[in-house]
Design an enzyme around this catalytic site. Structure first.
Site, PDB file in Angstrom:
ATOM      1  N   CYS A  43      33.804  48.354  45.548  1.00 24.61           N
ATOM      2  CA  CYS A  43      32.443  48.266  46.091  1.00 24.61           C
ATOM      3  C   CYS A  43      32.193  49.291  47.193  1.00 24.61           C
ATOM      4  O   CYS A  43      31.052  49.573  47.528  1.00 24.61           O
ATOM      5  CB  CYS A  43      32.165  46.859  46.606  1.00 24.61           C
ATOM      6  SG  CYS A  43      32.287  45.604  45.329  1.00 24.61           S
TER       7      CYS A  43
ATOM      8  N   HIS B 244      26.089  47.259  51.715  1.00 23.70           N
ATOM      9  CA  HIS B 244      26.555  46.732  50.434  1.00 23.70           C
ATOM     10  C   HIS B 244      26.035  45.298  50.287  1.00 23.70           C
ATOM     11  O   HIS B 244      26.042  44.522  51.237  1.00 23.70           O
ATOM     12  CB  HIS B 244      28.084  46.758  50.409  1.00 23.70           C
ATOM     13  CG  HIS B 244      28.673  46.089  49.216  1.00 23.70           C
ATOM     14  ND1 HIS B 244      28.225  46.338  47.931  1.00 23.70           N
ATOM     15  CD2 HIS B 244      29.680  45.175  49.087  1.00 23.70           C
ATOM     16  CE1 HIS B 244      28.930  45.612  47.080  1.00 23.70           C
ATOM     17  NE2 HIS B 244      29.808  44.882  47.757  1.00 23.70           N
TER      18      HIS B 244
ATOM     19  N   ASN C 257      25.683  41.316  43.537  1.00 23.45           N
ATOM     20  CA  ASN C 257      26.595  42.373  43.986  1.00 23.45           C
ATOM     21  C   ASN C 257      26.876  43.307  42.813  1.00 23.45           C
ATOM     22  O   ASN C 257      27.592  42.937  41.880  1.00 23.45           O
ATOM     23  CB  ASN C 257      27.877  41.720  44.502  1.00 23.45           C
ATOM     24  CG  ASN C 257      28.919  42.727  44.963  1.00 23.45           C
ATOM     25  OD1 ASN C 257      28.814  43.918  44.696  1.00 23.45           O
ATOM     26  ND2 ASN C 257      29.935  42.231  45.650  1.00 23.45           N
TER      27      ASN C 257
HETATM   28  N1  COA Z   1      28.724  26.287  43.485  1.00 22.54           N
HETATM   29  C1  COA Z   1      28.894  25.131  44.126  1.00 22.54           C
HETATM   30  N2  COA Z   1      29.930  24.869  44.928  1.00 22.54           N
HETATM   31  C2  COA Z   1      30.851  25.837  45.089  1.00 22.54           C
HETATM   32  C3  COA Z   1      30.737  27.087  44.444  1.00 22.54           C
HETATM   33  C4  COA Z   1      29.627  27.291  43.611  1.00 22.54           C
HETATM   34  N3  COA Z   1      29.423  28.441  42.940  1.00 22.54           N
HETATM   35  N4  COA Z   1      31.789  27.844  44.802  1.00 22.54           N
HETATM   36  C5  COA Z   1      32.528  27.117  45.633  1.00 22.54           C
HETATM   37  N5  COA Z   1      31.966  25.900  45.826  1.00 22.54           N
HETATM   38  C6  COA Z   1      32.427  24.792  46.660  1.00 22.54           C
HETATM   39  C7  COA Z   1      33.894  24.874  47.001  1.00 22.54           C
HETATM   40  O1  COA Z   1      34.683  24.322  45.978  1.00 22.54           O
HETATM   41  C8  COA Z   1      33.955  24.099  48.278  1.00 22.54           C
HETATM   42  O2  COA Z   1      33.951  22.734  47.987  1.00 22.54           O
HETATM   43  P1  COA Z   1      34.832  21.707  48.861  1.00 22.54           P
HETATM   44  O3  COA Z   1      34.288  21.811  50.248  1.00 22.54           O
HETATM   45  O4  COA Z   1      34.557  20.406  48.187  1.00 22.54           O
HETATM   46  O5  COA Z   1      36.231  22.184  48.727  1.00 22.54           O
HETATM   47  C9  COA Z   1      32.630  24.415  48.962  1.00 22.54           C
HETATM   48  O6  COA Z   1      31.756  24.868  47.897  1.00 22.54           O
HETATM   49  C10 COA Z   1      32.745  25.506  50.016  1.00 22.54           C
HETATM   50  O7  COA Z   1      33.472  26.574  49.454  1.00 22.54           O
HETATM   51  P2  COA Z   1      33.764  27.895  50.245  1.00 22.54           P
HETATM   52  O8  COA Z   1      34.598  28.806  49.389  1.00 22.54           O
HETATM   53  O9  COA Z   1      34.280  27.566  51.621  1.00 22.54           O
HETATM   54  O10 COA Z   1      32.286  28.461  50.358  1.00 22.54           O
HETATM   55  P3  COA Z   1      31.779  29.697  51.188  1.00 22.54           P
HETATM   56  O11 COA Z   1      30.672  29.272  52.041  1.00 22.54           O
HETATM   57  O12 COA Z   1      32.916  30.455  51.802  1.00 22.54           O
HETATM   58  O13 COA Z   1      31.175  30.630  50.055  1.00 22.54           O
HETATM   59  C11 COA Z   1      31.664  32.614  48.804  1.00 22.54           C
HETATM   60  C12 COA Z   1      31.995  31.153  49.019  1.00 22.54           C
HETATM   61  C13 COA Z   1      32.494  33.162  47.648  1.00 22.54           C
HETATM   62  C14 COA Z   1      30.187  32.737  48.465  1.00 22.54           C
HETATM   63  C15 COA Z   1      31.963  33.393  50.112  1.00 22.54           C
HETATM   64  O14 COA Z   1      33.269  33.082  50.552  1.00 22.54           O
HETATM   65  C16 COA Z   1      31.837  34.870  49.956  1.00 22.54           C
HETATM   66  O15 COA Z   1      30.765  35.398  49.779  1.00 22.54           O
HETATM   67  N6  COA Z   1      32.960  35.616  50.095  1.00 22.54           N
HETATM   68  C17 COA Z   1      32.958  37.039  49.963  1.00 22.54           C
HETATM   69  C18 COA Z   1      33.033  37.405  48.510  1.00 22.54           C
HETATM   70  C19 COA Z   1      32.652  38.843  48.254  1.00 22.54           C
HETATM   71  O16 COA Z   1      31.822  39.397  48.918  1.00 22.54           O
HETATM   72  N7  COA Z   1      33.285  39.444  47.246  1.00 22.54           N
HETATM   73  C20 COA Z   1      32.989  40.751  46.812  1.00 22.54           C
HETATM   74  C21 COA Z   1      33.474  41.771  47.776  1.00 22.54           C
HETATM   75  S1  COA Z   1      32.924  43.366  47.332  1.00 22.54           S
END
Ligand code: COA
Length: 352
Positions: free
Chosen positions: A113, A265, A295
């Site tokens: 990315c 980004h 993304n």
């Molecule tokens: N829909 C519903 N619930 C979801 C879910 C989805 N798509 N994905 C995860 N959850 C749940 C998890 O299982 C967790 O449940 P729990 O509390 O019962 O265990 C809860 O939601 C919170 O999960 P968490 O991973 O802590 O959420 P978050 O707020 O960190 O968001 C991302 C997750 C992936 C959106 C976030 O971490 C993110 O954006 N990370 C960066 C990823 C990125 O940018 N990647 C590309 C880089 S170029």
């Protein structure tokens, strides 16, 4: 030293839209969860005809038209992608033929990315050192081809597309003012897609008897999918986006107050908001389109740039901070001063 001005821009996104409501039918998620945690509402999916080459060609042709150049003037094509159509030749070489840029040198660059901002740094160096006059910089990815649509942790985030800019040598005070590139391979396991193994087999091989021998004669081939530790990537990105953007501003000899636009980004709105806060920029000075495209990896920054340029909201003399992060883990930032040459072409025609 000559300056590397952005004189053309273009973008392409596939037609097919995948909405959050449709994802609700595929995995256990909700529109409300996706919007509140990421800001994404829909994304585009590449059709079979939307190869990395085809998408790159569409964005590039627009950029060439806006710059008002002939493809034969292009000295170098740098194409950032982690989803090339072939392992060889480079998609950049295929693009060269497609565009009729027969004088150009051409190569692909892989920085996930962060790829487009890396490629912009590479392209601008060739102009600043006087080696080349005209460089086409492209960022294209079709990451949805490597997404497991049963994995709700990744399938909600990504979309496909392409963006391109033309860089031209300029003696005016404009163009790429600074670059910051970084990588920390210790974080590689947080975001990856497996490639070919030592037998030349794609993806992970599993033995029919389940012991994973890697022997092509007995093993089945599995699809290769993106793997991500979202929380680790989130923590890394919130820190690195602000830090690297500020470093680019310092290297350009500017202060935060001199920055007019943040072109980040498009991974997650919360990550973008954190970066904007570090740069002390209000939301209306931050280009955001992830609600529509998700993304798009290497395409996200040049798509934003193309939209921003076409909107007329960026004016000559304005300073832009481009910043990206991604697999590697990698990061990159550039400060760009928008120049008078950057409003010629399509925008000028439209304004009469
Ligand atoms: N829909 C519903 N619930 C979801 C879910 C989805 N798509 N994905 C995860 N959850 C749940 C998890 O299982 C967790 O449940 P729990 O509390 O019962 O265990 C809860 O939601 C919170 O999960 P968490 O991973 O802590 O959420 P978050 O707020 O960190 O968001 C991302 C997750 C992936 C959106 C976030 O971490 C993110 O954006 N990370 C960066 C990823 C990125 O940018 N990647 C590309 C880089 S170029």
């Amino acid at each position: 030293m000559r300056n590397a001005a952005i004189t053309g821009w273009g973008m392409y996104v596939p037609e097919q839209i995948l909405t959050n409501a449709e994802l609700e039918q595929m995995v256990e998620t909700s529109d409300e969860w996706i919007v509140s945690r990421t800001g994404i509402r829909e994304r585009r999916l590449a059709a079979p005809a939307d190869t990395t080459l085809a998408m790159s060609a569409r964005a590039s042709r627009q950029a060439i038209e806006v710059a008002g150049i002939d493809p034969s003037e292009i000295d170098l094509i740098v194409l950032a992608t982690v989803t090339p159509d072939k392992f060889m030749p480079s998609t950049a070489s295929l693009l060269q033929t497609e565009l009729g840029a027969h004088r150009a040198a051409a190569f692909d660059l892989a920085a996930a990315c962060s790829g487009f901002v890396y490629a912009l740094a590479v392209g601008s160096q060739f102009i600043q050192t006087g080696v080349h006059k005209t460089v086409l910089v492209v960022g294209t990815d079709a990451l949805t081809r490597f997404i497991d649509f049963t994995d709700r942790g990744t399938c909600i985030l990504f979309g496909d597309g392409s963006g391109a800019v033309v860089l031209q040598a300029s003696d005016a005070e404009e163009g790429v003012l600074s670059n910051v590139l970084g990588s920390d391979g210790r974080g590689a396991q947080h975001l990856y897609i497996d490639g070919f193994d030592s037998n030349g087999l794609y993806g992970r091989t599993i033995s029919s008897n389940g012991n994973g021998t890697g022997n092509a004669a007995v093993d089945e081939l599995q699809r290769t999918y993106m793997k991500m530790n979202g929380n680790e990537v989130y923590r890394f990105s919130v820190r690195v986006m602000g830090e690297t953007a500020i470093e680019a501003v310092n290297r350009a000899g500017l202060r935060l107050g001199d920055i007019d636009w943040l072109i980040p980004h498009q991974a997650n709105l919360r990550i973008i908001d954190a970066a904007a806060k570090r740069l002390d920029l209000p939301r209306d000075r931050v280009w955001v389109n992830l609600d529509r495209y998700g993304n798009t990896s290497a395409a996200s920054v040049p798509i934003c740039l193309a939209e921003a340029a076409e909107s007329g909201k960026i004016q000559p003399g304005m300073n832009l901070v481009l910043v990206a992060f991604g697999a590697g883990l990698s990061w990159a930032s550039s400060v760009v001063r928008w120049g008078a040459t950057g409003v010629r072409g399509k925008g000028t025609e439209r304004d009469g």
